[in-house]
Design an enzyme around this catalytic site. Structure first.
Site, PDB file in Angstrom:
ATOM      1  N   ASP A   1      64.447  42.869  -8.044  1.00 54.53           N
ATOM      2  CA  ASP A   1      63.602  43.294  -6.921  1.00 54.53           C
ATOM      3  C   ASP A   1      63.146  44.733  -7.073  1.00 54.53           C
ATOM      4  O   ASP A   1      62.062  45.109  -6.626  1.00 54.53           O
ATOM      5  CB  ASP A   1      64.366  43.162  -5.595  1.00 54.53           C
ATOM      6  CG  ASP A   1      64.420  41.725  -5.097  1.00 54.53           C
ATOM      7  OD1 ASP A   1      63.760  40.863  -5.712  1.00 54.53           O
ATOM      8  OD2 ASP A   1      65.113  41.479  -4.104  1.00 54.53           O
TER       9      ASP A   1
ATOM     10  N   HIS B   1      64.925  50.583   2.837  1.00 55.92           N
ATOM     11  CA  HIS B   1      66.120  49.861   2.366  1.00 55.92           C
ATOM     12  C   HIS B   1      67.007  50.675   1.426  1.00 55.92           C
ATOM     13  O   HIS B   1      68.177  50.324   1.230  1.00 55.92           O
ATOM     14  CB  HIS B   1      65.719  48.572   1.642  1.00 55.92           C
ATOM     15  CG  HIS B   1      65.062  47.560   2.527  1.00 55.92           C
ATOM     16  ND1 HIS B   1      65.617  47.115   3.701  1.00 55.92           N
ATOM     17  CD2 HIS B   1      63.869  46.913   2.395  1.00 55.92           C
ATOM     18  CE1 HIS B   1      64.808  46.228   4.267  1.00 55.92           C
ATOM     19  NE2 HIS B   1      63.745  46.087   3.494  1.00 55.92           N
TER      20      HIS B   1
ATOM     21  N   GLY C   1      65.593  46.209  -2.025  1.00 57.34           N
ATOM     22  CA  GLY C   1      64.381  45.727  -1.380  1.00 57.34           C
ATOM     23  C   GLY C   1      63.123  46.479  -1.748  1.00 57.34           C
ATOM     24  O   GLY C   1      62.341  46.849  -0.873  1.00 57.34           O
TER      25      GLY C   1
ATOM     26  N   ASP D   1      58.666  47.045  10.743  1.00 62.58           N
ATOM     27  CA  ASP D   1      58.628  46.203   9.549  1.00 62.58           C
ATOM     28  C   ASP D   1      59.317  44.883   9.893  1.00 62.58           C
ATOM     29  O   ASP D   1      60.183  44.831  10.761  1.00 62.58           O
ATOM     30  CB  ASP D   1      59.385  46.937   8.433  1.00 62.58           C
ATOM     31  CG  ASP D   1      59.200  46.354   7.050  1.00 62.58           C
ATOM     32  OD1 ASP D   1      59.722  45.245   6.817  1.00 62.58           O
ATOM     33  OD2 ASP D   1      58.580  47.016   6.199  1.00 62.58           O
TER      34      ASP D   1
ATOM     35  N   HIS E   1      61.393  43.403   8.106  1.00 66.72           N
ATOM     36  CA  HIS E   1      62.762  43.492   7.612  1.00 66.72           C
ATOM     37  C   HIS E   1      63.542  44.572   8.343  1.00 66.72           C
ATOM     38  O   HIS E   1      62.977  45.589   8.744  1.00 66.72           O
ATOM     39  CB  HIS E   1      62.771  43.784   6.105  1.00 66.72           C
ATOM     40  CG  HIS E   1      62.060  42.757   5.285  1.00 66.72           C
ATOM     41  ND1 HIS E   1      60.747  42.909   4.887  1.00 66.72           N
ATOM     42  CD2 HIS E   1      62.477  41.569   4.796  1.00 66.72           C
ATOM     43  CE1 HIS E   1      60.380  41.840   4.183  1.00 66.72           C
ATOM     44  NE2 HIS E   1      61.408  41.022   4.112  1.00 66.72           N
TER      45      HIS E   1
ATOM     46  N   ASP F   1      54.247  44.035   6.895  1.00 64.73           N
ATOM     47  CA  ASP F   1      54.644  42.659   6.600  1.00 64.73           C
ATOM     48  C   ASP F   1      54.989  41.885   7.864  1.00 64.73           C
ATOM     49  O   ASP F   1      55.306  40.689   7.802  1.00 64.73           O
ATOM     50  CB  ASP F   1      55.798  42.606   5.592  1.00 64.73           C
ATOM     51  CG  ASP F   1      56.934  43.557   5.907  1.00 64.73           C
ATOM     52  OD1 ASP F   1      56.921  44.181   6.989  1.00 64.73           O
ATOM     53  OD2 ASP F   1      57.845  43.687   5.068  1.00 64.73           O
TER      54      ASP F   1
ATOM     55  N   TYR G   1      52.458  42.837   2.052  1.00 61.39           N
ATOM     56  CA  TYR G   1      52.260  42.211   0.748  1.00 61.39           C
ATOM     57  C   TYR G   1      50.990  41.377   0.655  1.00 61.39           C
ATOM     58  O   TYR G   1      50.683  40.859  -0.407  1.00 61.39           O
ATOM     59  CB  TYR G   1      53.515  41.396   0.393  1.00 61.39           C
ATOM     60  CG  TYR G   1      54.740  42.263   0.541  1.00 61.39           C
ATOM     61  CD1 TYR G   1      55.001  43.278  -0.375  1.00 61.39           C
ATOM     62  CD2 TYR G   1      55.572  42.155   1.649  1.00 61.39           C
ATOM     63  CE1 TYR G   1      56.071  44.143  -0.204  1.00 61.39           C
ATOM     64  CE2 TYR G   1      56.651  43.009   1.822  1.00 61.39           C
ATOM     65  CZ  TYR G   1      56.893  43.998   0.896  1.00 61.39           C
ATOM     66  OH  TYR G   1      57.954  44.861   1.072  1.00 61.39           O
TER      67      TYR G   1
END
EC number: 3.5.1.98
Length: 499
Positions: A107, A149, A157, A184, A186, A272, A311
């Site tokens: 990643d 992250h 991440g 976000d 996440h 995202d 993304y």
């Protein structure tokens, strides 16, 4: 309290804010690799939209000074930073043990110019914090930042260096309390973890929870020791729309601002969480996402806006362009101006995109339970925490004026000979991404010891939880002002297999 900023979308009627915008023209050249969803090219696309909408001339435009190695070590472990500085694609096969130790390889791949990339995006975020600390602006923007992250000793991440933590450390030199808000999709785990035992930083994260990266962010995670109740997590399910999102966002953030009384706010605007994101599962419109920026702006507190995830890159550029307009108090036209990436935005060539008809799995009952739970936690904070007397680290100084840059503070001039869509390539140390349109599918000063861990928590003999990390306020050179040129490279957006 000035709430004029919340009067948008009337735009020009909104109270104006002084905005500083950080952008390095080389940031779009960095390339994570074929098939990887993280594309720094989206920052260049965003910048092109800002230029052609005429927004750059309404802001102070800065090229960030790269963060130095010792600056990154104010938060990150020395050996980790040294690893990032030394690793290259050619040498990585000789350092497999180190790659595994620091979670670098899949990643978070090794690519050409990796450390320079980290220095660039971290420099922008810290530079923005310095501008806010010196009252140079009301709002600072670094769309290349927001990589939430990254941990003290490892990448995670798609994030290598946690620019957010570094920026918050800078803000804490001037402000007793700093609020971090993360929209976000996440969970903002790296930032939460860094300040988990501190009552000087409150973290609030709205995110997808349940069998979803990074797997943290339960509503029961509320902070520890002095930091108890200073971490708020808002776990959400698939398909959340604008109305449901703001049913939670506005009352929770309103109560946070009332109770915590931050001196500055950092808002991570990961895109995202938009409808149609390649890795996301929310259903927010661009206006719904931007409403969070409008609401934070309305409190008239120094505000740092950062990027993050995102993304489906055409929508990321749309979103951050629109949110830059929100920061300025300007409503931008829905019809996109002609520019070098115009073909990415067909067939409609508009700024806004309609959300989908996906199912909203967040029931009103669930949302009410989450809201009541979090408001109850906030009610246990009777007042903003005090900060005890102690020696404070010296402010990061603004640089002396450069005699060769007498016009450095001039705003971007559309009639200048520095065209944003200049076709000359930028000298680069990094590999350039292949041209292919996006698929059209859906050293620390004396006196900082007390600040070093927990930001006044260590004045007691209390031991921090293992979730907290050793962090020190950073001192970083202030970036000089420079209006930059743009290139016209385009990035591919291949399908990335989810792991």
């Amino acid at each position: 309290m000035d709430t004029g900023g919340n009067s948008l979308p009337s735009g020009p009627d909104g109270v104006k804010r002084k905005v500083s915008y950080f952008y390095d023209p080389e940031v779009g050249n960095y390339y994570y690799g074929q098939g990887h969803p993280m594309k720094p090219h989206r920052i260049r696309m965003t910048h092109a939209l800002l230029a052609h909408y005429g927004l750059l001339q309404n802001m102070q435009v800065y090229k960030p000074l790269p963060a130095r190695e010792r600056d990154l070590c104010r938060f990150h472990a020395d050996d980790y930073v040294n690893f990032l500085r030394s690793i290259t694609p050619e040498t990585q096969q000789d350092q497999l043990r180190q790659l595994k130790r620091f979670n670098v390889g899949e990643d978070c791949p090794v690519f050409d110019g990796l450390f320079s990339f980290c220095q660039t995006y971290a420099g922008g975020s810290v530079g923005g914090a310095v501008k806010l600390n010196h009252n140079i602006c009301d709002i600072a923007i670094n769309w290349a930042g927001g990589l939430h992250h990254a941990k003290k000793c490892e990448a995670s991440g798609f994030c290598y260096v946690n620019d957010i933590v570094l920026a918050i450390l800078e803000l804490l030199k001037q402000h007793q309390r700093v609020l971090y808000v993360d929209i976000d999709i996440h969970h903002g785990d790296g930032v939460e973890e860094a300040f988990y035992t501190s009552d000087r930083v409150m973290t609030v994260s709205f995110h997808k929870f349940g069998d979803y990266f990074p797997g943290t962010g339960d509503i029961r995670d509320i902070g520890y020791s002095k930091g108890k109740y200073y971490s708020l997590n808002v776990p959400l399910d698939d398909g959340i729309d604008d109305e449901s999102y703001h049913f939670l966002f506005k009352p929770i953030i309103g109560k946070v601002m009332e109770v915590f009384k931050p001196g500055a706010v950092v808002l991570q605007c990961g895109a995202d969480s938009l409808s149609g994101d390649r890795l996301g599962c929310f259903n927010l419109s661009i206006k719904g996402h931007a409403e969070c920026v409008k609401y934070m702006r309305s409190f008239n507190v120094p505000l740092l806006l950062l990027g993050g995830g995102g993304y489906t890159i055409r929508n990321v550029a749309r979103c951050w362009c629109y949110e830059t307009g929100v920061a300025l108090g300007t409503e931008v036209d829905d019809q996109l101006p002609q520019h070098e990436y115009y073909e990415y935005f067909g067939p409609d060539y508009t700024l806004h995109v309609a959300p989908s008809n996906m199912e909203n799995k967040n029931t009103r009952q669930l949302l009410e339970e989450i809201r009541n739970n979090l408001l109850d936690n906030l009610s246990k904070l009777q007042h903003a925490p005090s900060v005890q007397f102690q020696e404070r680290p010296p402010d990061t100084e603004l640089p002396e004026a450069d005699e060769d840059q007498d016009d450095a503070d001039e705003r971007w001039d559309p009639d200048s000979d520095m065209e944003v869509d200049e076709k000359r390539p930028i000298p680069s140390r990094v590999k350039r991404e292949a041209i292919e349109p996006e698929r059209k599918d859906s050293e620390a000063p004396k006196g900082t010891a007390e600040q070093a861990r927990g930001f006044d928590n260590m004045a007691t003999n209390e031991t921090l939880s293992t979730k907290s990390v050793d962090v020190r306020p950073m001192a970083i050179d202030e970036p000089t002002v420079k209006v930059e040129q743009e290139t016209s490279n385009k990035a591919s957006d291949p399908i990335y297999p989810k792991s």
